[in-house]
Design a protein around this motif. Structure first.
Motif, PDB file in Angstrom:
ATOM      1  N   UNK A   1      -5.166   8.100   3.376  1.00 23.84           N
ATOM      2  CA  UNK A   1      -5.975   8.150   3.400  1.00 23.84           C
ATOM      3  C   UNK A   1      -7.244   9.221   2.161  1.00 23.84           C
ATOM      4  N   UNK A   2      -6.513   9.504   1.693  1.00 24.51           N
ATOM      5  CA  UNK A   2      -7.045   9.914   0.280  1.00 24.51           C
ATOM      6  C   UNK A   2      -7.236   9.007  -0.664  1.00 24.51           C
ATOM      7  N   UNK A   3      -7.479   8.086  -0.870  1.00 22.48           N
ATOM      8  CA  UNK A   3      -7.633   7.525  -1.514  1.00 22.48           C
ATOM      9  C   UNK A   3      -9.155   6.043  -1.467  1.00 22.48           C
ATOM     10  N   UNK A   4      -9.702   5.912  -1.686  1.00 26.25           N
ATOM     11  CA  UNK A   4     -11.243   5.088  -1.228  1.00 26.25           C
ATOM     12  C   UNK A   4     -11.364   3.928  -1.962  1.00 26.25           C
ATOM     13  N   UNK A   5     -11.406   2.727  -1.238  1.00 31.61           N
ATOM     14  CA  UNK A   5     -11.717   1.459  -1.474  1.00 31.61           C
ATOM     15  C   UNK A   5     -12.644   0.994  -2.430  1.00 31.61           C
TER      16      UNK A   5
ATOM     17  N   UNK B   1       0.937  -1.386   0.157  1.00 32.33           N
ATOM     18  CA  UNK B   1      -0.108   0.075   0.114  1.00 32.33           C
ATOM     19  C   UNK B   1       0.629   1.268   0.288  1.00 32.33           C
ATOM     20  N   UNK B   2       0.618   1.894  -0.694  1.00 32.68           N
ATOM     21  CA  UNK B   2       1.812   3.441  -1.238  1.00 32.68           C
ATOM     22  C   UNK B   2       0.962   4.530  -0.051  1.00 32.68           C
ATOM     23  N   UNK B   3       1.892   5.356  -0.147  1.00 30.17           N
ATOM     24  CA  UNK B   3       1.548   6.418   1.253  1.00 30.17           C
ATOM     25  C   UNK B   3      -0.125   6.870   1.302  1.00 30.17           C
TER      26      UNK B   3
ATOM     27  N   UNK C   1       9.249   6.677  -3.430  1.00 28.38           N
ATOM     28  CA  UNK C   1       8.849   7.654  -3.728  1.00 28.38           C
ATOM     29  C   UNK C   1       7.894   8.989  -3.027  1.00 28.38           C
ATOM     30  N   UNK C   2       7.950   8.392  -1.406  1.00 28.29           N
ATOM     31  CA  UNK C   2       6.523   9.041  -0.964  1.00 28.29           C
ATOM     32  C   UNK C   2       6.702  10.656  -1.163  1.00 28.29           C
ATOM     33  N   UNK C   3       6.218  11.436  -0.643  1.00 25.31           N
ATOM     34  CA  UNK C   3       6.582  12.928  -0.916  1.00 25.31           C
ATOM     35  C   UNK C   3       6.371  13.072   1.224  1.00 25.31           C
ATOM     36  N   UNK C   4       7.429  14.083   0.954  1.00 25.57           N
ATOM     37  CA  UNK C   4       7.830  14.834   2.672  1.00 25.57           C
ATOM     38  C   UNK C   4       7.865  16.050   2.668  1.00 25.57           C
TER      39      UNK C   4
END
Length: 543
Positions: free
Chosen positions: A91-95, A84-86, A459-462
């Protein structure tokens, strides 16, 4: 010589609202056409067959989200392992969208069909079924707005357009959003000059589909805000539309997705709000690159339309259906405000533009028949003057090679290497994998379908954007990064990398006893980095 003026009837209801109210329920006889192609069943079966073949011909890598935001998530739901990506941690994606493919994976597993080849092909075959529904509704929408001839040529345009062929059967949420957009537009009364249906019933279906599209992709609200405002302006029962239809239906769909996300996330997560905060309020999407404001107009959407562009522009002018064509301008305009731009973001309005291509092509075939869509027949649409033949040949010879090259050749190494590794894993010749390449450059567990250790560069944003992520750090200094990584790694059995970085890591690979065992063609030209011509697989030769 004077040019013949072609008069196309304007379906625009703005011209005379008093004489032709948009929600008139006057019963009108339906035009009869016995031609078999006009049958919705035959149209759907034709589209289903073509999209199924289309899905099997798509063998290249386009956008990471096809795998990492859909199939990878679905694989974790169905089989208990996957990455599972960042975005899922924030919690910005719905399943809701991945759940469609998770159910497919469960069915395959129950039937004992979760084999490597089918695990890769089945999701796109399922998407091809959804695509066929979208194609059918494009035909139905074109028919109700412009008549049978336009519907026929609009469907031709949709099936032939290179980008629809290349992108539509992919398991991107944008592809399903496009299907729902075509279905939803058909049911909204505000797009029609008149309606023989009960507008409340039709509108309710349109609202439900619109809400579903927004649940899958919150940015779909850009499309439905435009349609909703049109409906609010032209309808005579505004209070009913707002309080008895929009709010209850929206709450029903939103409540369902809210509960689904609560079940899978394990806590209460309001995805639309988190999505809005990241993509609009904080410009988080800009982390992955930005484009000039006019990119969609000057490059993005024009490339998607390709050689259909002049036909679509001519059709917009001829049809004068400013409500429908206005949707294209609205979407392109609002998306242009955002810094981060991608082709797939405006995919839902590409079929709308291709409807207008159908308008122009139909005028070449039978200009007189367009004056009254009720008088159109399958026989009259079969007229093929010289202009029509040249137009069709031009579109065929420009779009087919492009579609096949992009679907079968360009960037195919990413998928070929995972197909190879999945077979190696199935034969127990694979223990662990390290991907020394830009992040998300290949599919992952959803393609491998074997629970073994794998590692890719993050490459998750920081918050500290001045500090490069792992992927950027590797690309800036492949040898130095790999040497540091090797100090604390668990030695992998296989390493996967592009040839552009392989040349800089030869000494490192030899030092750690890795030897090339397989190489796959990837691309003939570079996209946004140095040319990545091939993908190489190295295996550990000594323990």
């Amino acid at each position: 010589m004077r040019r013949q003026r072609i008069n196309v009837p304007s379906p625009d209801p703005d011209r005379d609202k008093s004489q032709n109210p948009p929600h008139s329920t006057e019963k009108r006889p339906k035009p009869q056409d016995s031609h078999s192609f006009h049958s919705e069943r035959n149209v759907f079966l034709l589209c289903l067959a073509m999209r199924a073949v289309n899905s099997l011909l798509v063998q290249t890598y386009f956008n990471p989200d096809e795998h990492w935001q859909a199939l990878e998530v679905a694989h974790k739901i169905a089989f208990g392992y996957g990455h599972l990506t960042w975005e899922w941690k924030e919690g910005i994606r719905s399943y809701l969208h991945p759940m469609v493919f998770a159910l497919l994976y469960k069915v395959l597993a129950l039937l004992g069909l979760d084999k490597p080849w089918l695990m890769v092909k089945a999701p796109r075959l399922l998407q091809s079924f959804f695509c066929a529904i979208g194609d059918l509704y494009l035909h139905k929408l074109s028919h109700v707005l412009f008549g049978y001839c336009v519907a026929r040529w609009a469907l031709f345009s949709e099936l032939l357009n290179w980008f629809m062929f290349f992108c539509f059967p992919r398991t991107l949420s944008n592809s399903l959003e496009t299907v729902l957009t075509l279905v939803g537009l058909y049911y909204w009364p505000c797009l029609r000059a008149s309606s023989s249906r009960d507008p409340a019933v039709s509108r309710s279906w349109g609202l439900f589909v619109a809400a579903l599209a927004c649940a899958i992709r919150p940015t779909s609200a850009i499309i439905w805000a435009y349609i909703g405002l049109l409906e609010l302006w032209f309808t005579s029962d505004r209070m009913k539309f707002i309080f008895l239809e929009t709010i209850p239906i929206g709450a029903l769909v939103l409540g369902f997705t809210f509960l689904l996300d609560r079940l899978v996330y394990g806590s209460w997560v309001f995805v639309p709000l988190n999505f809005l905060k990241f993509n609009f309020l904080s410009s988080g999407g800009d982390y992955y690159g930005t484009h000039v404001w006019h990119w969609y107009f000057s490059q993005g959407f024009t490339v998607m339309l390709f050689t259909f562009l002049p036909f679509s522009l001519a059709g917009i002018v001829m049809a004068k259906h400013w409500r429908l064509s206005g949707l294209i301008g609205w979407v392109l305009g609002l998306y242009s405000v955002l810094g981060h731009k991608e082709f797939r973001f405006v995919l839902p309005v590409l079929p709308v533009a291709l409807i207008f291509s159908g308008v122009y092509l139909a005028s070449l075939s039978n200009p007189h028949g367009l004056r009254n869509k009720k008088e159109q027949s399958s026989k009259s649409c079969m007229i093929w003057p010289a202009k029509m033949r040249w137009a069709v040949v031009f579109l065929l010879v420009t779009n087919i090679p492009m579609a096949l090259y992009m679907s079968l050749v360009h960037q195919r190494g990413s998928e070929d290497v995972m197909n190879f590794l999945s077979r190696e894993a199935a034969n127990d010749r694979l223990k662990s994998i390290l991907f020394l390449m830009p992040c998300h450059a290949t599919p992952y567990y959803s393609a491998l379908h074997r629970n073994i250790p794998m590692r890719f560069l993050d490459c998750s944003p920081s918050e500290e954007r001045s500090i490069p992520d792992e992927s950027d750090g590797f690309m800036m200094d492949p040898s130095g990064f790999a040497s540091e990584l090797a100090k604390n790694w668990s030695l992998p059995s296989h390493i996967v990398l592009f040839d552009s970085e392989e040349r800089k890591l030869q000494e490192f690979l030899s030092l750690h006893s890795f030897k090339e065992i397989k190489r796959f063609f990837h691309a003939n030209f570079k996209v946004d980095r140095d040319l990545q011509a091939s993908v190489a697989v190295y295996a550990l030769t000594a323990p």
